[in-house]
Design an enzyme around this catalytic site. Structure first.
Site, PDB file in Angstrom:
ATOM      1  N   HIS A 114     -34.506   4.965  69.935  1.00 30.07           N
ATOM      2  CA  HIS A 114     -35.554   4.688  70.918  1.00 30.07           C
ATOM      3  C   HIS A 114     -36.290   5.997  71.198  1.00 30.07           C
ATOM      4  O   HIS A 114     -35.659   7.013  71.517  1.00 30.07           O
ATOM      5  CB  HIS A 114     -34.939   4.194  72.226  1.00 30.07           C
ATOM      6  CG  HIS A 114     -34.154   2.926  72.102  1.00 30.07           C
ATOM      7  ND1 HIS A 114     -34.681   1.697  72.378  1.00 30.07           N
ATOM      8  CD2 HIS A 114     -32.873   2.704  71.725  1.00 30.07           C
ATOM      9  CE1 HIS A 114     -33.753   0.763  72.194  1.00 30.07           C
ATOM     10  NE2 HIS A 114     -32.647   1.354  71.797  1.00 30.07           N
TER      11      HIS A 114
ATOM     12  N   HIS B  54     -31.056   2.270  64.894  1.00 26.80           N
ATOM     13  CA  HIS B  54     -32.396   2.541  65.425  1.00 26.80           C
ATOM     14  C   HIS B  54     -32.330   3.588  66.517  1.00 26.80           C
ATOM     15  O   HIS B  54     -31.294   3.753  67.183  1.00 26.80           O
ATOM     16  CB  HIS B  54     -33.037   1.257  65.976  1.00 26.80           C
ATOM     17  CG  HIS B  54     -32.219   0.562  67.017  1.00 26.80           C
ATOM     18  ND1 HIS B  54     -31.163  -0.266  66.703  1.00 26.80           N
ATOM     19  CD2 HIS B  54     -32.277   0.587  68.366  1.00 26.80           C
ATOM     20  CE1 HIS B  54     -30.622  -0.728  67.819  1.00 26.80           C
ATOM     21  NE2 HIS B  54     -31.278  -0.218  68.851  1.00 26.80           N
TER      22      HIS B  54
ATOM     23  N   ASP C 131     -41.416  -1.256  71.125  1.00 25.20           N
ATOM     24  CA  ASP C 131     -40.335  -2.119  71.615  1.00 25.20           C
ATOM     25  C   ASP C 131     -40.935  -3.307  72.370  1.00 25.20           C
ATOM     26  O   ASP C 131     -41.904  -3.162  73.118  1.00 25.20           O
ATOM     27  CB  ASP C 131     -39.394  -1.326  72.535  1.00 25.20           C
ATOM     28  CG  ASP C 131     -38.068  -2.040  72.750  1.00 25.20           C
ATOM     29  OD1 ASP C 131     -37.051  -1.558  72.223  1.00 25.20           O
ATOM     30  OD2 ASP C 131     -38.058  -3.088  73.436  1.00 25.20           O
TER      31      ASP C 131
HETATM   32  P1  5GP Z   1     -30.474  -1.603  71.535  1.00 26.06           P
HETATM   33  O1  5GP Z   1     -30.218  -2.277  72.847  1.00 26.06           O
HETATM   34  O2  5GP Z   1     -29.728  -2.260  70.403  1.00 26.06           O
HETATM   35  O3  5GP Z   1     -30.280  -0.114  71.562  1.00 26.06           O
HETATM   36  O4  5GP Z   1     -32.019  -1.763  71.272  1.00 26.06           O
HETATM   37  C1  5GP Z   1     -32.602  -2.879  70.702  1.00 26.06           C
HETATM   38  C2  5GP Z   1     -34.045  -2.871  71.133  1.00 26.06           C
HETATM   39  O5  5GP Z   1     -34.762  -3.767  70.318  1.00 26.06           O
HETATM   40  C3  5GP Z   1     -34.260  -3.319  72.592  1.00 26.06           C
HETATM   41  O6  5GP Z   1     -34.912  -2.277  73.317  1.00 26.06           O
HETATM   42  C4  5GP Z   1     -35.128  -4.559  72.457  1.00 26.06           C
HETATM   43  O7  5GP Z   1     -36.094  -4.677  73.478  1.00 26.06           O
HETATM   44  C5  5GP Z   1     -35.757  -4.387  71.091  1.00 26.06           C
HETATM   45  N1  5GP Z   1     -36.083  -5.636  70.432  1.00 26.06           N
HETATM   46  C6  5GP Z   1     -35.267  -6.729  70.310  1.00 26.06           C
HETATM   47  N2  5GP Z   1     -35.893  -7.694  69.614  1.00 26.06           N
HETATM   48  C7  5GP Z   1     -37.123  -7.205  69.288  1.00 26.06           C
HETATM   49  C8  5GP Z   1     -38.218  -7.755  68.553  1.00 26.06           C
HETATM   50  O8  5GP Z   1     -38.208  -8.890  68.062  1.00 26.06           O
HETATM   51  N3  5GP Z   1     -39.311  -6.963  68.418  1.00 26.06           N
HETATM   52  C9  5GP Z   1     -39.366  -5.709  68.952  1.00 26.06           C
HETATM   53  N4  5GP Z   1     -40.494  -5.018  68.756  1.00 26.06           N
HETATM   54  N5  5GP Z   1     -38.350  -5.153  69.631  1.00 26.06           N
HETATM   55  C10 5GP Z   1     -37.235  -5.901  69.803  1.00 26.06           C
END
Ligand code: 5GP
Ligand code: ZN
Length: 120
Positions: A102, A100, A30
């Site tokens: 985590h 996704h 992440d």
């Molecule tokens: P959500 O908040 O949708 O559950 O998680 C999305 C995750 O994607 C976040 O933890 C964020 O830091 C990660 N993320 C967003 N953009 C990118 C990116 O361009 N590259 C990577 N490796 N992680 C990303």
């Protein structure tokens, strides 16, 4: 789905620090880690969120747990422990609409808090 951030990571249009890849899944670090180990595990198939998982996808979702197991072992957190989280929709704070999970570990994690302070 070329406007999808994680589809662009799958295609390589956006670079990522990969920790695991096979025909169906990709796992990468992440960009804003919330724990010493914070890996995002995705199916390569574009599924917007847990709400869009269909009957044809449950085998894939099961296999994703195998990937989580492999990644945890590979990164040395299998024995110390880890947390596997899916955020679905606005109340959970989902920001990327490509399914996704985590994988968090590498330190003692805080308790699951649930309700944010703004709701208290
Ligand atoms: P959500 O908040 O949708 O559950 O998680 C999305 C995750 O994607 C976040 O933890 C964020 O830091 C990660 N993320 C967003 N953009 C990118 C990116 O361009 N590259 C990577 N490796 N992680 C990303
Ligand atoms: Zn996508």
């Amino acid at each position: 789905m070329q406007e999808c951030l994680f589809c662009k990571i799958v295609s390589g249009d956006i670079p990522s620090s990969k920790v695991y890849e096979d025909d169906s899944f990709l796992a990468f670090h992440d960009i804003q880690p919330a724990a010493p180990t914070h890996v995002v595990i995705i199916p390569k198939k574009h599924i917007a969120s847990m709400n869009e998982v269909g009957d044809e996808d449950y085998v894939l979702i099961g296999q994703l747990h195998k990937v989580a197991q492999l990644v945890a072992r590979k990164l040395g957190i299998a024995e110390t422990g880890y947390r596997l989280i899916n955020n679905c929709g606005p109340d959970a704070g989902q920001t990327v609409f490509h399914l996704h999970f985590h994988l968090l570990g590498g330190a003692k994690l805080g308790a699951l808090t649930g309700i944010s302070s703004s709701h208290a």
